[in-house]
Each structure stands twice: as structure tokens, then as C-alpha cells.
Design an enzyme around this catalytic site. Structure first.
Site, PDB file in Angstrom:
ATOM      1  N   ASP A 275       0.582  -8.575  -0.912  1.00 19.11           N
ATOM      2  CA  ASP A 275       1.294  -9.599  -0.267  1.00 19.11           C
ATOM      3  C   ASP A 275       2.210  -9.121   0.895  1.00 19.11           C
ATOM      4  O   ASP A 275       2.050  -9.544   2.118  1.00 19.11           O
ATOM      5  CB  ASP A 275       2.288 -10.641  -1.088  1.00 19.11           C
ATOM      6  CG  ASP A 275       1.429 -11.146  -2.194  1.00 19.11           C
ATOM      7  OD1 ASP A 275       0.271 -11.031  -2.326  1.00 19.11           O
ATOM      8  OD2 ASP A 275       1.970 -11.885  -3.047  1.00 19.11           O
ATOM      9  N   LYS A 276       3.115  -8.345   0.561  1.00 22.21           N
ATOM     10  CA  LYS A 276       4.337  -7.991   1.634  1.00 22.21           C
ATOM     11  C   LYS A 276       3.660  -7.039   2.844  1.00 22.21           C
ATOM     12  O   LYS A 276       4.212  -6.980   3.889  1.00 22.21           O
ATOM     13  CB  LYS A 276       5.419  -7.398   1.198  1.00 22.21           C
ATOM     14  CG  LYS A 276       6.102  -8.224   0.058  1.00 22.21           C
ATOM     15  CD  LYS A 276       6.156  -9.905   0.491  1.00 22.21           C
ATOM     16  CE  LYS A 276       6.631 -10.903  -0.521  1.00 22.21           C
ATOM     17  NZ  LYS A 276       5.549 -10.927  -1.594  1.00 22.21           N
TER      18      LYS A 276
ATOM     19  N   CYS B 282      -5.389 -10.303  -5.098  1.00 20.75           N
ATOM     20  CA  CYS B 282      -5.623 -11.575  -5.917  1.00 20.75           C
ATOM     21  C   CYS B 282      -6.436 -12.466  -5.293  1.00 20.75           C
ATOM     22  O   CYS B 282      -6.132 -13.104  -4.035  1.00 20.75           O
ATOM     23  CB  CYS B 282      -4.224 -12.218  -6.378  1.00 20.75           C
ATOM     24  SG  CYS B 282      -3.255 -10.900  -7.315  1.00 20.75           S
TER      25      CYS B 282
ATOM     26  N   SER C 284       5.324 -17.391  -6.403  1.00 26.61           N
ATOM     27  CA  SER C 284       4.189 -16.784  -5.982  1.00 26.61           C
ATOM     28  C   SER C 284       3.123 -17.690  -5.386  1.00 26.61           C
ATOM     29  O   SER C 284       3.236 -18.791  -5.612  1.00 26.61           O
ATOM     30  CB  SER C 284       3.318 -16.426  -7.371  1.00 26.61           C
ATOM     31  OG  SER C 284       2.150 -15.880  -7.145  1.00 26.61           O
TER      32      SER C 284
END
Length: 554
Positions: A120-121, A191, A466
Site C-alpha cells: 500500500d504505502k 491484495c 484498510s
């Protein structure tokens, strides 16, 4: 060439000697130096395969006449650290990624940059750095994991988090949970739903900083290697044409990125990350701009967590190009440059739609008439907060507060089945400063959904969610509790009202009367990166950045 500063002239003989010790030749030193920034790590499947892709990028750079030089930066896995103290490191890592890339690129005078991202980051972190450096550059996302198969259906990590709550209530057995755990994640890749990684991948493609279509390809698809090779070739064209992020990351381009998030039902984390990218690029963007764009953008893409499909399904249906084509046909897309040198409208018109696909709805049949998020204000969030609208129908809820001063306490209450239908779960002191690091609450929200409370309970927090979160959940409440925001003074039993239509989040209590004698909590970290972050970080309403870039949110 910019790199001539470290490799040309008699005085640079020591530098050349050191560079040659790494295997570079005189011929290599004559070519442009291209940084290949890798976020490879063994700690997460999202980035596990990036060594392979980096090699393909480097092959493309060499074929196009450049000299690739690879270096690595960090990654923190959101999914693995979720629900633990380690999750506080996740958002902090975004700043460290951007800072570390800036330091190495500036320190070695690179001419151009290719950044590889996964978890994600790493996506916003790399793009923040590219915007800050303003060198010819692009970002390639490593791609989505394929869905797992369990009991005849596609599953993702979202199903595992929700199964924890289902197991606690006896709706599934521990054995079934273990079987699901073994099947949900079949290999490398990020994901698979429209969670934060795939949301930001879509947004950055629409922003123009990734070649259209390259990010859509799943992680282990053979086409991904080809896309990586082409990115290596492309960055030399970008360098020759002096195509810099400042020409791509414009206000209209950022609105395109927001529209992409809204129409795909993407993660609320995109609000933080696009605000941060805008600040690094020096482009005015404020929290209410997200509501303006989302309110005019229909929800068209049927993706998890609120929908049925995963990112590989979107790729097969026509990918981000098809999403862009829908927005173009609706008059909701701005034209502008992309990193390929082609206009965004040109990319959108090249879309190919797979016959009978069901992932991207026609404009005449949207999932919802407006996009997948909204910005609320009110007595509990005077600086604003974000609510995800995809995946549920509730637009209003009033209920008694159940207040928790950390995520762990809330999760324990959920596991003990102490949360009842109608309740409003309040999790505070988890904001950018208070956490520090603004943890995601997927363990809590997933357990609530798994217990069958997703349609009857609401939740608000000064932390984050999330991308896998769904239900009536409000995040990024600002000001946060640690700075004396109103959320700090809510008590158990206070009546809290969510009114999405009116864009309000309010509490029926005089919170100012409770402020007397309040003191901010002692810092949870007294040294190190977490302490430094807590001292420097801005409000979530401003992107939770630590950069000294001009703040356009005030």
C-alpha cells in the site's frame, strides 16, 4: 546529463573508480544514469516478486541506451502488521520511502527514475518522491495477487479477516478458518480487491504517472515481465523528451485520479495519499475537493470489498483504460499528458471492452449514482472525515457511543461480543500524532462484519481503514483526539448521528464543557522515528504529511 556532475572530468576519477568497482564500464559511464528504485522484500507477497521485475526494467533501460542502477527502499506490510503495534509503522513508512528515494537520487545525480511499488504505502511513497524530485520518471506497480479458491468461490485476504469474527461467533469452525487461511493468498502480488494497493494503482495510472495498462497486469502474469521491459525503454523516451512530473501532476490530473477512486469504490486511504502527492507537486488540493468530484461521479466498477470482483477480473474486462473510457463518455475526465507522451483521452479511446463483461457497468446502469466516498463535517469532525459509501446502503445512523482509547480494546470488545446492533464504535488516540502512525482498523471492522454486525453497527475513528473495510465506517476524524479534537471528549452512551446526505457527523453532547482539565496523553514513543514522526506530522485533513511543502489545505 545531470549525472555528468559525478562522472565527468579529471577531478571525478575517484568517483569513476568506485563506480567501476560495481562492474560499470567506461561505456556505461557515457550513458544516462537511470535509478531503478525497488521496494522488494521477503516480508510481504505484495513485493516478493519485484526482484524479477527490476531485472526486466534494467534490460529495457540497457536496450534503450541507458545505464540502470538499482537500489532498494523499505516496505511495511499492512496486512501482516494489521491489529498489532507494528501497524503504526505503516503510514510512517510512506514518509521514509519518499525521503530515502529523494536522498539517494539527489546524492548520486541520477538523470531519470523508474520506481517499482507493491504494498500500500510504497505506491504513494514512490510517487511523492518522484513529484518532489521532478526528474523524468515513472512508477510501475508490481500487480495484484490472484484470488484464492475456497469452497467453490474466489476469496481474498478480506475473507480471512472477516472469518476471524465469524469463528468467534461459531459461524465457522477453527478448522474451516485454517483451511481458508491456507487458500486465500495463492502467490505473490498485492491484495486482490480494490483495497488500497489496487486503488492507488488505478489512481496513479489515471494521474498519468504509470503507463496505462501496465499496472493492471497481475503480478505473476507473463505479460508483467514484458510491461517491465517496456517501462525500462519508456523512461529513456521520457528523459529525451524532458517529460517531468510537474507537467503531468496537475490539478485536472488529480481530479481524474479522484474520479477513478470514486467510480471504482476504492480505499479511503486514497484521500490521504492524493493530498500528500498534491502537496509534493505544489498543486492546490483540499479535502472538500474529494467530495465535489465523488458526488458527480457514478460508482460503476463492481469490485471487492463492497462488490463481487477482483483486480484480475477488471484486467480481463478491459482494465483501467475501460474505466477511463466510461469517465470520458460521461464527460467526467480531463485531458492531459501521461508518462507515455500520449494524451489521456487517446489512452481512453483505445480501450477494448471484453464482450459480456460484468465488472464495469454501463453509464446507464451504475451501481450507485455517486461515487464510493464522501467527506463529512460536524461537531465531531470540524476539519472533516471520510466515509466509504461502496458496499452498503445506509446513509444515516444514530446510536449510542461505545468508546475505546485504542484499537486493541475495541477488538477485544468485539471478540467478547460486547458490541450490539445499533452501537457506534468510537476508536480514538489512533490518529497521525496519537497513534502515532494512524493504524488501520481492519481487524475490528472485519470482525464486526464476520459477526453479522456490518449492517447494524457504525464505527468512527481518528485512525484509518484498510481498503478491505466496508460498512458504515468513518475514518480520518479531524482534529484527532491527541490534539484535543472533539472525539477526545465523547463518552460511552453519547448519541452519535451519521447523516451522509447532509454530510454531517454529530454528537448530542456539549463537548466543550468536558474540555476543562484535559491534557494530551504522554507520547507513546520518546525517541526514534516514531517520536520524530509524531512531532512533525500534519493533520489527516492535510494528508498526514511530514514534508515542509506548502500546505494548501489551510
Amino acid at each position: 546529463m545531470r549525472s555528468d556532475a559525478i562522472k565527468k572530468g579529471l577531478s571525478r576519477a575517484p568517483a569513476r573508480a568506485l563506480l567501476k568497482a560495481t562492474g560499470l564500464t567506461d561505456a556505461d559511464l557515457e550513458r544516462p544514469f537511470v535509478a531503478v528504485i525497488n521496494t522488494w522484500a521477503e516480508v510481504t507477497p505484495c513485493n516478493f516478486h519485484l526482484r524479477r521485475l527490476a531485472e526486466k526494467v534494467k534490460e529495457g533501460i540497457r536496450a534503450a541506451g541507458g545505464t540502470p542502477i538499482e537500489f532498494n527502499t523499505i516496505v511495511v506490510s499492512d496486512g501482516i502488521s494489521m491489529g498489532t503495534e507494528g501497524m503504526k509503522a505503516s503510514l510512517v513508512s510512506r514518509e521514509v520511502i519518499a525521503d530515502s528515494i529523494e536522498l539517494v537520487v539527489r546524492g548520486h545525480c541520477f538523470d531519470a527514475v523508474v520506481a517499482l511499488s507493491g504494498c500500500d504505502k510504497t505506491i504513494p511513497g514512490t510517487v511523492m518522491a518522484l513529484a518532489r524530485l521532478d526528474l523524468p520518471s515513472l512508477m510501475l506497480y508490481g500487480g495484484s495477487i490472484l484470488p484464492g479458491q475456497f469452497q467453490g468461490r474466489d476469496v481474498t485476504i478480506q475473507d480471512v479477516f472477516e472469518a476471524v469474527g465469524a469463528c468467534a461467533t461459531g459461524r465457522i469452525t477453527p478448522k474451516e478458518l485454517g483451511e481458508l487461511e491456507n487458500k486465500a493468498c495463492p502467490g505473490a502480488g498485492a491484495c486482490g480487491g480494490q483495497f488500497t494497493a489496487n486503488t492507488m494503482s488505478t489512481a496513479i495510472s489515471m494521474l498519468g504517472m504509470s503507463p496505462m495498462g501496465a499496472n493492471d497486469i497481475p503480478a505473476l502474469d507473463a505479460r508483467k515481465d514484458e510491461a517491465a521491459f517496456r517501462c525500462g525503454q519508456l523512461v529513456l523516451d521520457v528523459l529525451r523528451n524532458d517529460l517531468r512530473p510537474s507537467r503531468i501532476i496537475t490539478r485536472p490530473a488529480l481530479e481524474n485520479a479522484i474520479a477513478a477512486v470514486a467510480t471504482t469504490g476504492g480505499s479511503t486511504n486514497a484521500v490521504l495519499h492524493l493530498l500528500a502527492i498534491a502537496q509534493e507537486a505544489g498543486v492546490p488540493l483540499v479535502l472538500d475537493d474529494f467530495d465535489t468530484v465523488a458526488s458527480r461521479t457514478p460508482l460503476l466498477v463492481d469490485l471487492k470489498p463492497g462488490g463481487r470482483f477482483t483486480a484480475p477480473d477488471l484486467d480481463r474486462a478491459g482494465g483501467t483504460r475501460l474505466v477511463a473510457k466510461r469517465l470520458l463518455d460521461a464527460g467526467l475526465l480531463h485531458d492531459g499528458l501521461t508518462v507515455t507522451g500520449r494524451a489521456l483521452f487517446e489512452e481512453a479511446r483505445a480501450a477494448t471492452e471484453t464482450p459480456n463483461q460484468q465488472v464495469v457497468r454501463p453509464l446507464t446502469n451504475p451501481l450507485k449514482p455517486t461515487g464510493g466516498l464522501a467527506i463529512l463535517r460536524g461537531s465531531l469532525a470540524p476539519e472533516g472525515c471520510v466515509v466509504k459509501l461502496a458496499g452498503h446502503e445506509r446513509m444515516q445512523h444514530t446510536g449510542p457511543a461505545r468508546v475505546f482509547d485504542c484499537e486493541e480494546a475495541a477488538f477485544e470488545a468485539v471478540q467478547q461480543r460486547a458490541i450490539k446492533p445499533g452501537d457506534v464504535v468510537v476508536i480514538r488516540y489512533e490518529g497521525p500524532k496519537g497513534g502515532p502512525g494512524m493504524r488501520e482498523m481492519l481487524a475490528v471492522t472485519g470482525a464486526l462484519v464476520g459477526q453479522g454486525l456490518g449492517d447494524s453497527v457504525a464505527l468512527l475513528t481518528d485512525g484509518r481503514f484498510s481498503g478491505a473495510t466496508h460498512g458504515l465506517m468513518v475514518a480520518h476524524v479531524a482534529p484527532e483526539a491527541a490534539t484535543g479534537g472533539p472525539i477526545a471528549f465523547v463518552r460511552d452512551g453519547d448519541s452519535i448521528t451519521f447523516d451522509v446526505a447532509k454530510r454531517r457527523l454529530d454528537v448530542a453532547a456539549n463537548l466543550e464543557e468536558r474540555r476543562a482539565g484535559w491534557q494530551p496523553p504522554r507520547p507513546r514513543y520518546k525517541s526514534g522515528v516514531m517520536a520524530k514522526y509524531a512531532q512533525l506530522v500534519s493533520s489527516a485533513s492535510q494528508g498526514a504529511v511530514t514534508s515542509s511543502a506548502k500546505n494548501f489545505s489551510t
